[in-house]
Design an enzyme around this catalytic site. Structure first.
Site, PDB file in Angstrom:
ATOM      1  N   ASP A  13       0.808  -1.228   0.000  1.00  0.00           N
ATOM      2  CA  ASP A  13       0.000   0.000   0.000  1.00  0.00           C
ATOM      3  C   ASP A  13       0.836   1.271   0.000  1.00  0.00           C
ATOM      4  O   ASP A  13       0.434   2.296   0.553  1.00  0.00           O
ATOM      5  CB  ASP A  13      -0.974   0.016   1.196  1.00  0.00           C
ATOM      6  N   LYS A  16       1.843   2.212  -5.100  1.00  0.00           N
ATOM      7  CA  LYS A  16       2.360   1.654  -6.368  1.00  0.00           C
ATOM      8  C   LYS A  16       1.423   1.997  -7.528  1.00  0.00           C
ATOM      9  O   LYS A  16       1.871   2.332  -8.620  1.00  0.00           O
ATOM     10  CB  LYS A  16       2.488   0.121  -6.242  1.00  0.00           C
ATOM     11  N   GLY A  40      -4.705  -4.208  -3.826  1.00  0.00           N
ATOM     12  CA  GLY A  40      -5.660  -3.132  -4.094  1.00  0.00           C
ATOM     13  C   GLY A  40      -4.851  -1.905  -4.446  1.00  0.00           C
ATOM     14  O   GLY A  40      -4.227  -1.308  -3.580  1.00  0.00           O
ATOM     15  N   HIS A  41      -4.794  -1.592  -5.743  1.00  0.00           N
ATOM     16  CA  HIS A  41      -3.986  -0.464  -6.203  1.00  0.00           C
ATOM     17  C   HIS A  41      -4.926   0.665  -6.619  1.00  0.00           C
ATOM     18  O   HIS A  41      -5.717   0.511  -7.544  1.00  0.00           O
ATOM     19  CB  HIS A  41      -3.087  -0.896  -7.377  1.00  0.00           C
ATOM     20  N   ARG A 143       2.188 -29.037  -6.771  1.00  0.00           N
ATOM     21  CA  ARG A 143       2.029 -29.580  -8.129  1.00  0.00           C
ATOM     22  C   ARG A 143       0.677 -30.243  -8.358  1.00  0.00           C
ATOM     23  O   ARG A 143       0.554 -31.219  -9.066  1.00  0.00           O
ATOM     24  CB  ARG A 143       3.196 -30.540  -8.460  1.00  0.00           C
ATOM     25  N   GLN A 224       1.762  -6.120  -3.262  1.00  0.00           N
ATOM     26  CA  GLN A 224       2.228  -6.259  -1.871  1.00  0.00           C
ATOM     27  C   GLN A 224       3.529  -5.463  -1.696  1.00  0.00           C
ATOM     28  O   GLN A 224       3.671  -4.434  -2.315  1.00  0.00           O
ATOM     29  CB  GLN A 224       2.404  -7.739  -1.473  1.00  0.00           C
ATOM     30  N   VAL A 300      -8.856  -3.347   0.068  1.00  0.00           N
ATOM     31  CA  VAL A 300      -9.473  -4.640  -0.249  1.00  0.00           C
ATOM     32  C   VAL A 300     -10.435  -5.053   0.868  1.00  0.00           C
ATOM     33  O   VAL A 300     -11.575  -5.411   0.634  1.00  0.00           O
ATOM     34  CB  VAL A 300      -8.399  -5.732  -0.450  1.00  0.00           C
ATOM     35  N   ARG A 303      -9.916  -2.977   6.431  1.00  0.00           N
ATOM     36  CA  ARG A 303      -9.351  -3.012   7.784  1.00  0.00           C
ATOM     37  C   ARG A 303      -8.513  -1.754   8.042  1.00  0.00           C
ATOM     38  O   ARG A 303      -7.817  -1.286   7.134  1.00  0.00           O
ATOM     39  CB  ARG A 303      -8.427  -4.233   7.936  1.00  0.00           C
ATOM     40  N   SER A 413       5.693  12.182  -3.614  1.00  0.00           N
ATOM     41  CA  SER A 413       4.271  12.289  -3.931  1.00  0.00           C
ATOM     42  C   SER A 413       3.577  13.103  -2.838  1.00  0.00           C
ATOM     43  O   SER A 413       3.765  12.853  -1.646  1.00  0.00           O
ATOM     44  CB  SER A 413       3.673  10.887  -4.040  1.00  0.00           C
TER      45      SER A 413
HETATM   46  P1  GDP Z   1      -0.803   0.429  -3.532  1.00  0.00           P
HETATM   47  O1  GDP Z   1      -1.419  -0.842  -3.085  1.00  0.00           O
HETATM   48  O2  GDP Z   1       0.666   0.479  -3.301  1.00  0.00           O
HETATM   49  O3  GDP Z   1      -1.144   0.806  -4.947  1.00  0.00           O
HETATM   50  O4  GDP Z   1      -1.428   1.567  -2.589  1.00  0.00           O
HETATM   51  P2  GDP Z   1      -2.976   1.730  -2.174  1.00  0.00           P
HETATM   52  O5  GDP Z   1      -3.727   2.212  -3.357  1.00  0.00           O
HETATM   53  O6  GDP Z   1      -3.471   0.511  -1.494  1.00  0.00           O
HETATM   54  O7  GDP Z   1      -2.866   2.819  -1.036  1.00  0.00           O
HETATM   55  C1  GDP Z   1      -2.331   4.072  -1.278  1.00  0.00           C
HETATM   56  C2  GDP Z   1      -3.420   5.127  -0.997  1.00  0.00           C
HETATM   57  O8  GDP Z   1      -2.821   6.399  -0.864  1.00  0.00           O
HETATM   58  C3  GDP Z   1      -4.425   5.264  -2.130  1.00  0.00           C
HETATM   59  O9  GDP Z   1      -5.670   5.626  -1.586  1.00  0.00           O
HETATM   60  C4  GDP Z   1      -3.855   6.415  -2.960  1.00  0.00           C
HETATM   61  O10 GDP Z   1      -4.855   7.112  -3.696  1.00  0.00           O
HETATM   62  C5  GDP Z   1      -3.284   7.279  -1.880  1.00  0.00           C
HETATM   63  N1  GDP Z   1      -2.095   8.047  -2.265  1.00  0.00           N
HETATM   64  C6  GDP Z   1      -1.067   7.707  -3.075  1.00  0.00           C
HETATM   65  N2  GDP Z   1      -0.104   8.652  -3.050  1.00  0.00           N
HETATM   66  C7  GDP Z   1      -0.531   9.601  -2.195  1.00  0.00           C
HETATM   67  C8  GDP Z   1       0.047  10.822  -1.693  1.00  0.00           C
HETATM   68  O11 GDP Z   1       1.146  11.207  -2.045  1.00  0.00           O
HETATM   69  N3  GDP Z   1      -0.688  11.516  -0.778  1.00  0.00           N
HETATM   70  C9  GDP Z   1      -1.914  11.111  -0.354  1.00  0.00           C
HETATM   71  N4  GDP Z   1      -2.538  11.868   0.535  1.00  0.00           N
HETATM   72  N5  GDP Z   1      -2.485   9.968  -0.793  1.00  0.00           N
HETATM   73  C10 GDP Z   1      -1.781   9.228  -1.685  1.00  0.00           C
HETATM   74  P1  IMO Z   2      -1.053  -4.125  -2.252  1.00  0.00           P
HETATM   75  O1  IMO Z   2      -0.605  -4.678  -3.583  1.00  0.00           O
HETATM   76  C1  IMO Z   2      -0.971  -4.616   2.095  1.00  0.00           C
HETATM   77  C2  IMO Z   2      -1.119  -8.707   3.613  1.00  0.00           C
HETATM   78  C3  IMO Z   2      -2.333  -9.176   4.365  1.00  0.00           C
HETATM   79  C4  IMO Z   2      -1.679 -10.163   5.324  1.00  0.00           C
HETATM   80  C5  IMO Z   2      -0.607 -10.803   4.469  1.00  0.00           C
HETATM   81  C6  IMO Z   2      -1.004 -12.140   3.862  1.00  0.00           C
HETATM   82  O2  IMO Z   2      -2.320  -3.373  -2.321  1.00  0.00           O
HETATM   83  O3  IMO Z   2       0.065  -3.376  -1.606  1.00  0.00           O
HETATM   84  P2  IMO Z   2      -2.622 -12.777   1.857  1.00  0.00           P
HETATM   85  O4  IMO Z   2      -4.101 -12.566   1.687  1.00  0.00           O
HETATM   86  O5  IMO Z   2      -1.808 -12.156   0.787  1.00  0.00           O
HETATM   87  O6  IMO Z   2      -2.262 -14.219   2.081  1.00  0.00           O
HETATM   88  O7  IMO Z   2      -2.271 -12.029   3.244  1.00  0.00           O
HETATM   89  O8  IMO Z   2      -0.323  -9.870   3.428  1.00  0.00           O
HETATM   90  N1  IMO Z   2      -1.380  -8.158   2.258  1.00  0.00           N
HETATM   91  C7  IMO Z   2      -1.291  -6.866   1.954  1.00  0.00           C
HETATM   92  N2  IMO Z   2      -1.026  -5.797   2.724  1.00  0.00           N
HETATM   93  N3  IMO Z   2      -1.130  -4.454   0.776  1.00  0.00           N
HETATM   94  C8  IMO Z   2      -1.366  -5.519  -0.034  1.00  0.00           C
HETATM   95  O9  IMO Z   2      -1.397  -5.430  -1.378  1.00  0.00           O
HETATM   96  C9  IMO Z   2      -1.498  -6.791   0.563  1.00  0.00           C
HETATM   97  N4  IMO Z   2      -1.746  -8.033   0.091  1.00  0.00           N
HETATM   98  C10 IMO Z   2      -1.663  -8.856   1.136  1.00  0.00           C
HETATM   99  O10 IMO Z   2      -2.952  -8.114   5.042  1.00  0.00           O
HETATM  100  O11 IMO Z   2      -1.038  -9.474   6.372  1.00  0.00           O
HETATM  101 MG    MG Z   3      -2.970  -1.518  -1.820  1.00  0.00          MG
END
Ligand code: GDP
Ligand code: IMO
Ligand code: MG
Length: 435
Positions: A13, A16, A40-41, A143, A224, A300, A303, A413
């Site tokens: 999170d 990315k 969840g991107h 496998r 992740q 996702v 939490r 950012s």
């Molecule tokens: P990812 O899984 O690495 O793609 O990240 P997520 O989307 O799960 O979480 C990042 C959150 O921060 C998202 O809601 C983005 O819209 C937000 N975000 C990303 N960059 C910035 C930033 O520089 N500032 C703020 N305030 N929010 C950001």
């Molecule tokens: P993005 O790509 C943050 C965490 C789960 C748990 C562990 C194992 O959005 O950054 P899983 O369901 O993968 O077996 O869970 O990994 N986890 C993440 N935490 N961002 C994610 O994806 C995650 N994908 C899995 O919360 O601790």
């Molecule tokens: Mg995410």
């Protein structure tokens, strides 16, 4: 131009999705290499917000090809739903999405098996996303998994999937997990989903090899983060795939010799979802402030994300494993209201200060962070796109992270949107992404 990997340097999170979306314009193919719909991107474009789970974020750019590599675990129903949402938003999924015939298929009974480890007393609950990721990767390594190519082979699929689900149900029942499972309905749903996905499934390794031969550029989108990597993360509190840069090769069939650079994405602070040790966790009002200002709730599962301070030893470890020399520091704006900001520069374990990452979670749990406290800037940085416009204390903070990690912060950012980004002139980041 070249082929580059963008990946999470922390526990996921990091932002990315935003970065991939920002840079996708300069690439032809955007390729996911691991994970599944546990990711969840989030991408924010004006008033529109997209949360991509399985589909690479680059699909939002018209004409770009989004590839789901062999290293992923794909729930065909989740993918179908996501594709439908993207189509409803006007995206040409049929032309832009390709799915590896070697990617593994997630079944509903994988989630059943996951309940054994996550809910049965006496087991260590990881706090997973409960999407069936771990059990699907277990079947892959064992496998006995079913791949996308198998799903499309109607004669083979039905027998194989029934046998595998019977195995899952037996195991679940043995541990007292007795949720009802309608095997016939699942088989029918999967066969239907298979027909809808069939036109998109191909040998993506061959596709990418051909693309590279004709001079196309690839952007690998990690899911992740490094500390959730199966081998290098905080095992067992990890995900079940290779989130580190090496995964980009095994998870796509693109040889390591074709990967030119890696960019690490790191928040200006750090978060983690789920269980496991977290040395710099801020369990106080400041942690709450970060969570609320940063909207740190899982995209996702919803939490609340655990929030804490930037961890320099962790970032250094991540840079070592992935080979990145430049990082993007995201969410700087979230720290605008903090008078003081601690940064962890070492761990004190058993009276000894170290900057090395311990290999066991038992040892990491003992680590007391050694902090240096920097002054906050107490002014608004949201939306700033010029380094010189950042408050002095914010510049100092970023420079301090660079000094402590040995990694350049080539991009910062300051908000979720593309324009809310500082790109630093003359940086390695600019050389990699513009070159
Ligand atoms: P990812 O899984 O690495 O793609 O990240 P997520 O989307 O799960 O979480 C990042 C959150 O921060 C998202 O809601 C983005 O819209 C937000 N975000 C990303 N960059 C910035 C930033 O520089 N500032 C703020 N305030 N929010 C950001
Ligand atoms: P993005 O790509 C943050 C965490 C789960 C748990 C562990 C194992 O959005 O950054 P899983 O369901 O993968 O077996 O869970 O990994 N986890 C993440 N935490 N961002 C994610 O994806 C995650 N994908 C899995 O919360 O601790
Ligand atoms: Mg995410």
């Amino acid at each position: 131009m070249s082929n580059i990997v963008i990946l999470g340097a922390q526990w996921g999170d990091e932002g990315k999705g935003k970065l991939v979306d920002l840079l996708a314009n300069r690439f032809d193919y955007i390729v996911r290499y691991q994970g599944g719909h546990n990711a969840g991107h989030t991408i924010v474009i004006g008033t529109k917000k997209f949360v991509l789970r399985l589909v690479p974020s680059g699909i939002l750019h018209p004409g770009k090809i989004a590839v789901i590599g062999n290293g992923l675990v794909v729930d065909p129903l989740a993918l179908h739903e996501e594709a439908g949402q993207l189509e409803a938003a006007g995206i040409d999924v049929q032309r832009q999405l390709c799915i590896s015939n070697r990617a593994q298929v997630v079944l509903p009974t994988h989630r059943l098996v996951e309940k054994i480890s996550e809910a049965v007393p006496g087991r260590v609950a990881i706090g997973t996303t409960l999407r069936g990721m771990g059990p699907t990767y277990e079947d892959k390594a064992g496998r006995r998994g079913i791949r996308m190519g198998d799903l499309l082979d109607r004669d083979y699929f039905e027998g194989a999937v029934r046998a595998l689900m019977a195995d899952h149900i037996t195991r679940a029942r043995a541990f007292g997990v007795d949720d009802a499972v309608d095997v016939d309905a699942i088989v029918a749903q999967y066969l239907e989903a298979a027909e809808r996905l069939r036109p998109l499934v191909c040998d993506t390794a061959a596709l990418l090899a051909g693309a590279m031969k004709s001079g196309k550029n690839l952007l690998f989108e990690g899911a992740q983060g490094t500390m959730l990597d199966l081998d290098h993360g905080t095992y067992p509190f990890v995900t079940s795939s290779s989130a580190c840069a090496g995964g980009a090769s095994t998870g796509t069939g693109v040889p390591p010799t074709k990967i030119d650079a890696v960019i690490g994405i790191s928040k200006a602070y750090i978060t983690r979802v789920g269980g496991g040790p977290f040395p710099t966790e801020a369990l106080d009002a400041k942690g709450d402030l970060i969570r609320n200002r940063g909207h740190e709730f899982g995209s996702v599962t919803g939490r609340p994300r655990r929030c804490g301070w930037f961890d320099a030893p962790l970032l250094k470890y991540s840079a070592m494993l992935n080979g990145f020399e430049t990082m993007v520091v995201t969410k700087l704006d979230v720290m605008d209201e903090l008078e003081e900001i601690p940064v962890c520069v070492g761990y004190k374990i058993g009276g000894v200060v170290t900057t090395e990452m311990p290999s066991t979670v038992r040892e990491l749990a003992k680590a007391e962070p050694v902090y240096e406290v920097l002054p906050g800037w107490m002014s608004r940085t949201e939306g700033i796109s010029d380094w010189n416009e950042l408050p002095e204390a914010a510049k100092r903070y970023v420079t301090f992270l660079e000094e402590q990690t040995g990694v350049e912060a080539g991009c910062i950012s300051t908000g979720p949107e593309r324009t809310q980004t500082v790109r630093r002139a003359g940086s390695k980041f600019e050389a990699i992404t513009q070159g």
